[in-house]
Each structure stands twice: as C-alpha cells, then as structure tokens.
Write a protein that holds these residues in place. Structure first.
Motif, PDB file in Angstrom:
ATOM      1  N   GLU A   1       5.875  41.091 -87.681  1.00  0.00           N
ATOM      2  CA  GLU A   1       4.794  41.721 -86.921  1.00  0.00           C
ATOM      3  C   GLU A   1       4.798  43.230 -87.131  1.00  0.00           C
ATOM      4  O   GLU A   1       3.737  43.856 -87.267  1.00  0.00           O
ATOM      5  CB  GLU A   1       4.940  41.385 -85.445  1.00  0.00           C
ATOM      6  N   SER A   2       5.990  43.818 -87.185  1.00  0.00           N
ATOM      7  CA  SER A   2       6.095  45.258 -87.420  1.00  0.00           C
ATOM      8  C   SER A   2       5.640  45.624 -88.835  1.00  0.00           C
ATOM      9  O   SER A   2       5.074  46.693 -89.060  1.00  0.00           O
ATOM     10  CB  SER A   2       7.542  45.718 -87.209  1.00  0.00           C
TER      11      SER A   2
ATOM     12  N   ASP B   1       1.955  45.990 -88.941  1.00  0.00           N
ATOM     13  CA  ASP B   1       1.531  47.261 -88.344  1.00  0.00           C
ATOM     14  C   ASP B   1       1.704  48.423 -89.326  1.00  0.00           C
ATOM     15  O   ASP B   1       0.937  49.384 -89.304  1.00  0.00           O
ATOM     16  CB  ASP B   1       2.340  47.525 -87.074  1.00  0.00           C
TER      17      ASP B   1
ATOM     18  N   ALA C   1      -5.263  41.717 -85.840  1.00  0.00           N
ATOM     19  CA  ALA C   1      -4.388  42.428 -86.777  1.00  0.00           C
ATOM     20  C   ALA C   1      -4.873  42.270 -88.210  1.00  0.00           C
ATOM     21  O   ALA C   1      -4.707  43.179 -89.034  1.00  0.00           O
ATOM     22  CB  ALA C   1      -2.958  41.897 -86.653  1.00  0.00           C
TER      23      ALA C   1
END
Length: 243
Positions: free
Chosen positions: A80-81, A84, A109
C-alpha cells in the motif's frame, strides 16, 4: 524502486540496473540489511523500513525524480505504501507473496493516479512467452549470472569427486523449501573438460526433491522449474538435466 532488495533476486536487479544506468532506490526491512547492501553497491541508495517515515526517505533518495515502477515480492500492507510512492501513471509489479495478508487497496488509489498493478511468475512465463522470447530471456539470465556471479551466495563448494554430497546438499530442505515430484534420475552430461572426459553418469533423485543444476542452465533444463544452483569449481562443463 524495489523491495526485498537484499535478496538474491534484488541484488541481481540492482546489478542489471547499474549496468543499464537505471535510477534505483533499494528498500530493505532492517538497518543491518541496508548496511550490507550499501557495502555491495555503495553508489545505490538504500532505505530501511525499520524506521517510521521510510517513505519520506525513499522520496529523498529519489532526489526529485518520479518513482515510475515498484518491484515487489512481498505484497500485503507494505505494498500500500508503494502505491502511494508511485508517480501518476506508475506501475506496481508483484512477483511474490511473502506477506500472508492481501494488499489493501481502494479503487481511488488506481483511478486518481492511473496506476497499474501487474503480477509476474515463472509459470505464466513458461506458458505464455514464445519460444523465441524464452530463449532470449534464458540467454540474458546466463549473461547476468556470469556478469554478477559475486552476488550469488555460495552455501558450499564441491569437487567433481563429491557430486553425491553436492546433490544431497542441493535437495536438502531450506529457505526455498521442496516440492513433491515423481522419482527422477539426474544425468551428468559434459561437453568437455573433466566432466566430458568422464562421460555421463546417473543416480536417483529422492521423491520430494528438486532437480539441482550445476554451474549453468541450458536446454537440458527446459521445463524444469525452480532449480537451485550448486557451484562446483571443477565442474564447469557439465550440467544436470532430466533424461
């Protein structure tokens, strides 16, 4: 950017990236792993996820350059990071599932940044790639192995007279595990040198083992998956293959 950069695959990716002058930021899980990777590749930035704010450290290491691709064998929450960190239009390429949990992902996202998620594995490559592509990829892998042989961790070295011990070591359960298969016979083939002069010889490979390869991967191994390497100084010309 790549995670698990201290692994054998990660080190090879780093070596290839340096050869082609690709910008790369390596990510590892500990300061100890980061120190080891810096020792091997002092000119490639390394970030440890051991500390909070490691994503900011990745951005700093990128020095203003967009992070367009993330290579990740872990999955789970850490991925998930990575999403980002990716620049709009970027791609997350997943080639492993070390983490047990799924990747937490909201559609926004992907939509807001036009990101792409792509999975890769050796099984799909074997079934989908053309014969020409596979041959090209294998040739490239051989060149990488020869050019970056110092990046392969050697568990042990065996002389030609210790081949039985080498096979027993190669099929021993370890970090990569084993997979069941029908009984096989491993045949040593040599085109020259000591192995070639000695001629072919065979011995059974126990069920539940994986077929070992010595020093090179060639046409004898087409269709054999997940082959651990055993490096023997005196066995440069020979190969193990499935008869």
């Amino acid at each position: 950017m790549q995670t698990a950069a201290g692994s054998s695959v990660g080190r090879l990716v780093t070596g290839v990236s340096r050869f082609h002058h690709f910008g790369l930021v390596n990510v590892v899980r500990s300061d100890r792993g980061a120190a080891e990777l810096r020792r091997r590749f002092p000119d490639v930035p390394v970030v440890s996820t051991e500390h909070p704010g490691w994503t900011d450290a990745v951005r700093e290491a990128a020095a203003g350059r967009p992070v367009s691709v993330a290579l990740d064998p872990i999955g789970g929450k850490p991925a998930e990071s990575l999403l980002d960190l990716l620049t709009p239009g970027g791609k997350l390429a997943s080639y492993g599932l070390i983490a047990e949990e799924p990747i937490p992902l909201h559609a926004s996202a992907l939509l807001n940044k036009s990101l792409t998620l792509q999975g890769k594995n050796i099984g799909r490559w074997l079934s989908e790639a053309s014969a020409e592509r596979r041959a090209s990829d294998v040739a490239t892998a051989q060149q990488v192995a020869l050019g970056l042989k110092d990046q392969f961790a050697v568990a042990a070295e065996y002389g030609l007279g210790e081949l039985t011990d080498a096979v027993e070591h190669a099929v021993r359960p370890g970090k990569v595990g084993t997979r069941p298969r029908p009984p096989l016979t491993a045949t040593v083939r040599g085109s020259g040198g000591a192995a070639g002069r000695a001629g072919p010889s065979s011995w059974p490979v126990p069920p539940g083992s994986r077929l070992p390869a010595v020093n090179s991967i060639g046409s004898d191994l087409v269709g054999v998956r997940q082959i651990p390497l055993v490096w023997c100084d005196q066995f440069v010309d020979g190969r193990f293959g499935a008869p």
